[in-house]
Design a protein around this motif. Structure first.
Motif, PDB file in Angstrom:
ATOM      1  N   VAL A  78       0.838  -1.202   0.000  1.00  0.00           N
ATOM      2  CA  VAL A  78       0.000   0.000   0.000  1.00  0.00           C
ATOM      3  C   VAL A  78       0.874   1.253   0.000  1.00  0.00           C
ATOM      4  CG1 VAL A  78      -1.628   1.359   1.394  1.00  0.00           C
ATOM      5  CG2 VAL A  78      -1.999  -1.095   1.062  1.00  0.00           C
ATOM      6  N   GLY A  79       1.930   1.239   0.801  1.00  0.00           N
ATOM      7  CA  GLY A  79       2.821   2.394   0.861  1.00  0.00           C
ATOM      8  C   GLY A  79       3.504   2.679  -0.463  1.00  0.00           C
ATOM      9  N   ALA A  80       3.959   1.630  -1.129  1.00  0.00           N
ATOM     10  CA  ALA A  80       4.626   1.815  -2.418  1.00  0.00           C
ATOM     11  C   ALA A  80       3.669   2.352  -3.464  1.00  0.00           C
ATOM     12  CB  ALA A  80       5.221   0.480  -2.877  1.00  0.00           C
ATOM     13  N   ALA A  81       2.456   1.818  -3.496  1.00  0.00           N
ATOM     14  CA  ALA A  81       1.464   2.295  -4.458  1.00  0.00           C
ATOM     15  C   ALA A  81       1.025   3.724  -4.148  1.00  0.00           C
ATOM     16  CB  ALA A  81       0.256   1.361  -4.463  1.00  0.00           C
ATOM     17  N   ALA A  82       0.935   4.058  -2.863  1.00  0.00           N
ATOM     18  CA  ALA A  82       0.548   5.415  -2.483  1.00  0.00           C
ATOM     19  C   ALA A  82       1.608   6.429  -2.897  1.00  0.00           C
ATOM     20  CB  ALA A  82       0.320   5.474  -0.969  1.00  0.00           C
ATOM     21  N   GLU A  83       2.866   6.073  -2.700  1.00  0.00           N
ATOM     22  CA  GLU A  83       3.947   6.970  -3.109  1.00  0.00           C
ATOM     23  C   GLU A  83       3.921   7.189  -4.617  1.00  0.00           C
ATOM     24  OE1 GLU A  83       8.808   7.428  -2.769  1.00  0.00           O
ATOM     25  OE2 GLU A  83       7.860   5.484  -2.406  1.00  0.00           O
ATOM     26  N   GLU A  84       3.721   6.114  -5.364  1.00  0.00           N
ATOM     27  CA  GLU A  84       3.686   6.212  -6.818  1.00  0.00           C
ATOM     28  C   GLU A  84       2.512   7.078  -7.294  1.00  0.00           C
ATOM     29  OE1 GLU A  84       3.313   3.248 -10.713  1.00  0.00           O
ATOM     30  OE2 GLU A  84       3.652   2.417  -8.722  1.00  0.00           O
ATOM     31  N   ALA A  85       1.398   6.988  -6.577  1.00  0.00           N
ATOM     32  CA  ALA A  85       0.204   7.728  -6.983  1.00  0.00           C
ATOM     33  C   ALA A  85       0.190   9.165  -6.474  1.00  0.00           C
ATOM     34  CB  ALA A  85      -1.038   7.005  -6.484  1.00  0.00           C
ATOM     35  N   GLY A  86       1.150   9.528  -5.651  1.00  0.00           N
ATOM     36  CA  GLY A  86       1.195  10.890  -5.124  1.00  0.00           C
ATOM     37  C   GLY A  86       0.198  11.144  -4.008  1.00  0.00           C
ATOM     38  N   VAL A  87      -0.207  10.075  -3.299  1.00  0.00           N
ATOM     39  CA  VAL A  87      -1.115  10.225  -2.158  1.00  0.00           C
ATOM     40  C   VAL A  87      -0.432  11.064  -1.082  1.00  0.00           C
ATOM     41  CG1 VAL A  87      -2.249   8.946  -0.285  1.00  0.00           C
ATOM     42  CG2 VAL A  87      -2.327   8.064  -2.634  1.00  0.00           C
ATOM     43  N   ARG A  88      -1.200  11.953  -0.462  1.00  0.00           N
ATOM     44  CA  ARG A  88      -0.613  12.896   0.497  1.00  0.00           C
ATOM     45  C   ARG A  88      -0.777  12.490   1.954  1.00  0.00           C
ATOM     46  NH1 ARG A  88      -3.270  18.155  -2.258  1.00  0.00           N
ATOM     47  NH2 ARG A  88      -4.981  17.340  -0.987  1.00  0.00           N
ATOM     48  N   HIS A  89      -1.590  11.433   2.214  1.00  0.00           N
ATOM     49  CA  HIS A  89      -1.867  11.078   3.608  1.00  0.00           C
ATOM     50  C   HIS A  89      -2.348   9.634   3.655  1.00  0.00           C
ATOM     51  CE1 HIS A  89      -4.272  12.350   7.514  1.00  0.00           C
ATOM     52  NE2 HIS A  89      -3.309  11.486   7.776  1.00  0.00           N
ATOM     53  N   LEU A  90      -1.685   8.803   4.476  1.00  0.00           N
ATOM     54  CA  LEU A  90      -2.088   7.424   4.719  1.00  0.00           C
ATOM     55  C   LEU A  90      -2.586   7.301   6.153  1.00  0.00           C
ATOM     56  CD1 LEU A  90       0.747   5.265   3.104  1.00  0.00           C
ATOM     57  CD2 LEU A  90      -1.688   5.139   2.559  1.00  0.00           C
ATOM     58  N   VAL A  91      -3.715   6.629   6.331  1.00  0.00           N
ATOM     59  CA  VAL A  91      -4.313   6.453   7.660  1.00  0.00           C
ATOM     60  C   VAL A  91      -4.548   4.967   7.901  1.00  0.00           C
ATOM     61  CG1 VAL A  91      -6.255   7.036   9.171  1.00  0.00           C
ATOM     62  CG2 VAL A  91      -5.491   8.677   7.435  1.00  0.00           C
ATOM     63  N   ILE A  92      -4.182   4.484   9.089  1.00  0.00           N
ATOM     64  CA  ILE A  92      -4.508   3.109   9.460  1.00  0.00           C
ATOM     65  C   ILE A  92      -5.194   3.092  10.825  1.00  0.00           C
ATOM     66  CG2 ILE A  92      -2.575   2.118   8.164  1.00  0.00           C
ATOM     67  CD1 ILE A  92      -1.254   1.537  10.943  1.00  0.00           C
ATOM     68  N   LEU A  93      -5.888   1.995  11.086  1.00  0.00           N
ATOM     69  CA  LEU A  93      -6.519   1.760  12.387  1.00  0.00           C
ATOM     70  C   LEU A  93      -5.744   0.660  13.101  1.00  0.00           C
ATOM     71  CD1 LEU A  93      -8.860   2.220  14.382  1.00  0.00           C
ATOM     72  CD2 LEU A  93     -10.157   0.500  13.096  1.00  0.00           C
ATOM     73  N   SER A  94      -5.323   0.949  14.326  1.00  0.00           N
ATOM     74  CA  SER A  94      -4.571  -0.025  15.118  1.00  0.00           C
ATOM     75  C   SER A  94      -5.259  -0.200  16.471  1.00  0.00           C
ATOM     76  CB  SER A  94      -3.119   0.437  15.262  1.00  0.00           C
ATOM     77  OG  SER A  94      -2.315  -0.576  15.844  1.00  0.00           O
ATOM     78  N   ILE A  95      -4.547  -0.726  17.445  1.00  0.00           N
ATOM     79  CA  ILE A  95      -5.125  -1.088  18.739  1.00  0.00           C
ATOM     80  C   ILE A  95      -4.401  -0.361  19.864  1.00  0.00           C
ATOM     81  CG2 ILE A  95      -5.775  -3.005  20.247  1.00  0.00           C
ATOM     82  CD1 ILE A  95      -5.182  -4.894  17.921  1.00  0.00           C
ATOM     83  N   VAL A  96      -5.167   0.178  20.801  1.00  0.00           N
ATOM     84  CA  VAL A  96      -4.575   0.774  21.997  1.00  0.00           C
ATOM     85  C   VAL A  96      -3.700  -0.271  22.691  1.00  0.00           C
ATOM     86  CG1 VAL A  96      -5.120   1.505  24.353  1.00  0.00           C
ATOM     87  CG2 VAL A  96      -6.312   2.551  22.409  1.00  0.00           C
TER      88      VAL A  96
END
Length: 245
Positions: A78-96
């Motif tokens: 996902v990170g590699a594809a986002a960089e290639e596409a010029g995405v400006r912000h990645l968000v994920i959901l994790s656990i406390v």
């Protein structure tokens, strides 16, 4: 703005798509059924084209050690594809408390996902949530034997899925945190008490017995599963949620 939501058909993903759409944003729902595979990377380039923000709400198909490879591999893709596409912000959901429970495979997997995301070039936000209201009955099923549910006194601070999606959308709609936002519900319960409250509202013949060795959450000590002091707390109370269901 244009958002791509990975895992758009899931519990949090579907709610997040609805919230973003209601706010007037352009939303691309991305799932396996739409031809997107986060592990192989198939379809990611097309799903990210023109998007400003990618919200990654995909989940591992297992909760054992294999989940570590899933999250590391998929987050890197996902990170590699986002960089290639010029995405400006990645968000994920994790656990406390994810990084404080190395004895549980799934928590180690979510920590690995956070690390892969943070090491990438795209600005990011991590939303860490406590356990969902919607998962309480599943947690109880892990330690049910006939008409008895064995639960430890582990403190938990559950949160409604609707409040989680609101927090995810809030993070996605703002600037990248380059860090973590913790969220939780408004109340803390010992897990055994939460089980009794649940069965009082939805009697099914079972009763709860306190057993501090029962189930995977018995391995978690102290207040690890409760929201830290600086957390954002959702407005929905468990009793109210139970009553509406």
């Amino acid at each position: 703005m244009r958002y791509t939501v990975l895992g758009a058909s899931g519990l949090i993903g579907s709610r997040s798509v609805d919230r973003l759409t209601a706010a007037g944003h352009e939303v691309v729902p991305a799932t396996r059924s739409t031809g997107v595979d986060v592990v192989s990377g198939k379809g990611l380039r097309e799903a990210f084209a023109g998007s400003d923000v990618v919200v990654n709400l995909t989940n591992s198909p297992t909760f054992d050690a294999a989940s570590i490879d899933f999250f590391e591999t998929s987050t890197a893709a996902v990170g590699a594809a986002a960089e290639e596409a010029g995405v400006r912000h990645l968000v994920i959901l994790s656990i406390v408390g994810a990084d404080r429970v190395p004895q549980l495979d799934y928590y180690r997997a979510k920590t690995a996902q956070e690390n892969v995301l943070a090491s990438g070039p795209t600005p990011y936000s991590i939303v860490r949530a406590t356990q969902f209201f919607e998962f309480v009955e599943a947690i109880m099923s892990w330690t049910t034997d006939g008409d008895v549910v064995r639960l430890p006194r582990t403190p938990v601070q559950p949160i409604a899925a609707s409040d989680v999606s609101a927090a995810v959308v809030g993070a996605a709609s703002g600037g990248p945190l380059q860090g973590i936002r913790n969220i939780g519900g408004p109340e803390v319960f010992p897990l055994d008490e939460l089980g009794r409250i649940t069965l009082a509202a939805r009697p099914d013949g079972r009763s709860v017995v306190t057993d501090d060795q029962a189930g995977p959450l018995a391995q978690v000590g102290g207040d690890v599963l409760t929201a830290p002091d600086d957390s954002d707390l959702g407005p929905t109370y468990y009793g109210d949620w139970l009553g509406r269901r």
